[in-house]
Design an enzyme around this catalytic site. Sequence first.
Site, PDB file in Angstrom:
ATOM      1  N   SER A 149      71.495  13.363  95.956  1.00  0.00           N
ATOM      2  CA  SER A 149      70.062  14.151  95.434  1.00  0.00           C
ATOM      3  C   SER A 149      69.352  14.173  96.888  1.00  0.00           C
ATOM      4  O   SER A 149      69.742  13.183  97.727  1.00  0.00           O
ATOM      5  CB  SER A 149      69.272  13.027  94.646  1.00  0.00           C
ATOM      6  OG  SER A 149      68.050  13.472  94.437  1.00  0.00           O
ATOM      7  N   TYR A 163      67.259   4.722  93.020  1.00  0.00           N
ATOM      8  CA  TYR A 163      67.887   5.642  92.809  1.00  0.00           C
ATOM      9  C   TYR A 163      68.409   6.305  94.146  1.00  0.00           C
ATOM     10  O   TYR A 163      69.531   6.672  94.342  1.00  0.00           O
ATOM     11  CB  TYR A 163      67.268   6.713  91.742  1.00  0.00           C
ATOM     12  CG  TYR A 163      67.837   7.939  91.511  1.00  0.00           C
ATOM     13  CD1 TYR A 163      69.147   8.310  91.018  1.00  0.00           C
ATOM     14  CD2 TYR A 163      67.263   9.181  92.272  1.00  0.00           C
ATOM     15  CE1 TYR A 163      69.462   9.388  90.585  1.00  0.00           C
ATOM     16  CE2 TYR A 163      68.027  10.473  91.910  1.00  0.00           C
ATOM     17  CZ  TYR A 163      69.014  10.610  91.297  1.00  0.00           C
ATOM     18  OH  TYR A 163      69.676  11.886  91.163  1.00  0.00           O
TER      19      TYR A 163
HETATM   20  N1  LIG Z   1      68.958  16.739  87.135  1.00  0.00           N
HETATM   21  C1  LIG Z   1      68.297  16.714  88.192  1.00  0.00           C
HETATM   22  O1  LIG Z   1      67.265  16.898  88.398  1.00  0.00           O
HETATM   23  C2  LIG Z   1      69.269  16.038  89.423  1.00  0.00           C
HETATM   24  C3  LIG Z   1      68.660  16.283  90.783  1.00  0.00           C
HETATM   25  C4  LIG Z   1      69.478  15.723  91.929  1.00  0.00           C
HETATM   26  C5  LIG Z   1      70.473  15.361  91.534  1.00  0.00           C
HETATM   27  N2  LIG Z   1      71.102  15.192  90.375  1.00  0.00           N
HETATM   28  C6  LIG Z   1      72.431  14.622  90.387  1.00  0.00           C
HETATM   29  O2  LIG Z   1      73.406  15.330  89.645  1.00  0.00           O
HETATM   30  C7  LIG Z   1      74.133  14.545  88.850  1.00  0.00           C
HETATM   31  C8  LIG Z   1      74.175  14.808  87.306  1.00  0.00           C
HETATM   32  O3  LIG Z   1      72.965  14.644  86.972  1.00  0.00           O
HETATM   33  P1  LIG Z   1      72.604  15.471  85.311  1.00  0.00           P
HETATM   34  O4  LIG Z   1      70.969  15.600  85.720  1.00  0.00           O
HETATM   35  O5  LIG Z   1      73.157  16.497  84.820  1.00  0.00           O
HETATM   36  O6  LIG Z   1      72.735  13.910  84.435  1.00  0.00           O
HETATM   37  P2  LIG Z   1      72.828  13.850  83.062  1.00  0.00           P
HETATM   38  O7  LIG Z   1      71.897  12.539  82.455  1.00  0.00           O
HETATM   39  O8  LIG Z   1      72.036  15.182  82.149  1.00  0.00           O
HETATM   40  O9  LIG Z   1      74.303  13.621  82.607  1.00  0.00           O
HETATM   41  C9  LIG Z   1      74.966  12.885  83.311  1.00  0.00           C
HETATM   42  C10 LIG Z   1      76.177  12.353  82.313  1.00  0.00           C
HETATM   43  O10 LIG Z   1      76.621  11.254  82.903  1.00  0.00           O
HETATM   44  C11 LIG Z   1      77.065  10.327  81.777  1.00  0.00           C
HETATM   45  N3  LIG Z   1      76.996   8.767  82.629  1.00  0.00           N
HETATM   46  C12 LIG Z   1      76.092   8.192  82.722  1.00  0.00           C
HETATM   47  N4  LIG Z   1      76.662   6.902  82.982  1.00  0.00           N
HETATM   48  C13 LIG Z   1      77.608   6.769  83.132  1.00  0.00           C
HETATM   49  C14 LIG Z   1      78.756   6.051  83.344  1.00  0.00           C
HETATM   50  N5  LIG Z   1      78.650   4.752  83.757  1.00  0.00           N
HETATM   51  N6  LIG Z   1      80.118   6.546  83.291  1.00  0.00           N
HETATM   52  C15 LIG Z   1      80.363   7.609  82.940  1.00  0.00           C
HETATM   53  N7  LIG Z   1      79.429   8.643  82.698  1.00  0.00           N
HETATM   54  C16 LIG Z   1      78.329   8.350  82.711  1.00  0.00           C
HETATM   55  C17 LIG Z   1      76.071  10.484  80.770  1.00  0.00           C
HETATM   56  O11 LIG Z   1      76.569  10.163  79.305  1.00  0.00           O
HETATM   57  C18 LIG Z   1      75.618  11.998  80.726  1.00  0.00           C
HETATM   58  O12 LIG Z   1      76.415  12.854  79.838  1.00  0.00           O
HETATM   59  C19 LIG Z   1      73.599  13.143  89.091  1.00  0.00           C
HETATM   60  O13 LIG Z   1      74.823  12.352  90.212  1.00  0.00           O
HETATM   61  C20 LIG Z   1      72.159  13.118  89.550  1.00  0.00           C
HETATM   62  O14 LIG Z   1      72.027  12.221  90.470  1.00  0.00           O
HETATM   63  C21 LIG Z   1      70.451  15.645  89.273  1.00  0.00           C
END
Ligand SMILES: NC(=O)c1ccc[n+]([C@@H]2O[C@H](COP(=O)([O-])OP(=O)(O)OC[C@H]3O[C@@H](n4cnc5c(N)ncnc54)[C@H](O)[C@@H]3O)[C@@H](O)[C@H]2O)c1
Length: 251
Positions: A149, A163
Site C-alpha cells: 500500500s 498497517y
Molecule cells: N482496498 C484498498 O483500498 C487497498 C488500498 C491499498 C492496499 N490494499 C491492499 O490490497 C490487499 C487486498 O485488500 P482488499 O481491500 O481487497 O481487502 P478485503 O478485506 O476486501 O479482502 C481481503 C480478504 O482477505 C481475507 N483475509 C483476511 N485475513 C486473512 C488471513 N489471516 N488469512 C487469509 N485470508 C485473510 C479476508 O477474509 C478477505 O476475504 C491488501 O493487502 C490490502 O492491504 C487495499
Amino acid sequence: MSGGMFDLSARTALVTGAGQGVGAGIAVSLARQGAAVIVNDLVAERAEETVGRLRGAGRRAHAVAFDVTDPDSVAVGVARGAEQLGPVDILVNNAGVPAGMRPVPFREMPRSEWSRYVDLNLYGSLHCVAAVIDGMCERGWGRVVQISSGAGRTGLALGVSLYGASKSGIEGFVRHLAHEVAPSGVTANCVALGLMGHGAGDATARLARSVPVGRLGSPDDVGAAVVYVASDEAAWLTGQTIALNGGSSTL
Ligand SMILES: NC(=O)c1ccc[n+]([C@@H]2O[C@H](COP(=O)([O-])OP(=O)(O)OC[C@H]3O[C@@H](n4cnc5c(N)ncnc54)[C@H](O)[C@@H]3O)[C@@H](O)[C@H]2O)c1
C-alpha cells in the site's frame, strides 16, 4: 489462452485473501492468462465463491481456506492446493487487511492491536513465502508478488500507522529476498496500491477527484499489474515496488 505475451498456462498460482475484493480480481486475471489458481481465504465460503467464478469460466481453480498467520495451517493448505493443481510457481501475498480493520490514530490504539497488523502483513506473508520458496528455487522458476500500500511509504494522518509499518516491513523483506533468490530464477516484487474503490456515492466521487487519473483503482487494475509481474516477460524485474495509484504519489 496460450502462445501470446504473458501466457501463464504452464503455471500454478496461489493468491491469499482471494475470496473477495482485490485478491479475487487478481485470481481472475491470472486464470484468464491460463494459470491454475489455488484460491485462499480465511473464510471458506468466500474462497469457494471465487473458485466457482473461475470454474464457471472454464478455468482450473481450487479453494484452500486457511489463516496465513498460522504457519502450520499455511503448510497444510499449500500442500493440499499443490496436490490438486501442482506446486506453486506464483505466490501472491494479498491478504493484508485484518478483519474489522478501522482507522485509529496511534495514540488511541491499544497495544494489543499492534500485532494484528504485523502478524498479517509481515508474518503472514513470511509463512507463505517459506512454504513455497524452496520448491521455486529447486525448479529454477518462481514469482513472489507482494501486495502493499502507498501507506507503506508515505506518512498519512489517517489512522493507519501500524498497517503502514507492517507494509513497510514486508517491502523491506522482499528487497532482500529478491537478491537472495535471483540466481535461482525467482523474482520478488511488491505492488503498492493507492486509493481503491467501487460504486457511486459522494465520498467515492470526492476521493476519485483527488486522483490525477480521475478515478479510484479496481481489482482489474491490480490483476493486470500482477499478470505482468508474474510473467516470463518480467524476468528482469526484481526487488522493486511498483506504485499503482493513478498518479496519486509519484515518489
Ligand atoms: N482496498 C484498498 O483500498 C487497498 C488500498 C491499498 C492496499 N490494499 C491492499 O490490497 C490487499 C487486498 O485488500 P482488499 O481491500 O481487497 O481487502 P478485503 O478485506 O476486501 O479482502 C481481503 C480478504 O482477505 C481475507 N483475509 C483476511 N485475513 C486473512 C488471513 N489471516 N488469512 C487469509 N485470508 C485473510 C479476508 O477474509 C478477505 O476475504 C491488501 O493487502 C490490502 O492491504 C487495499
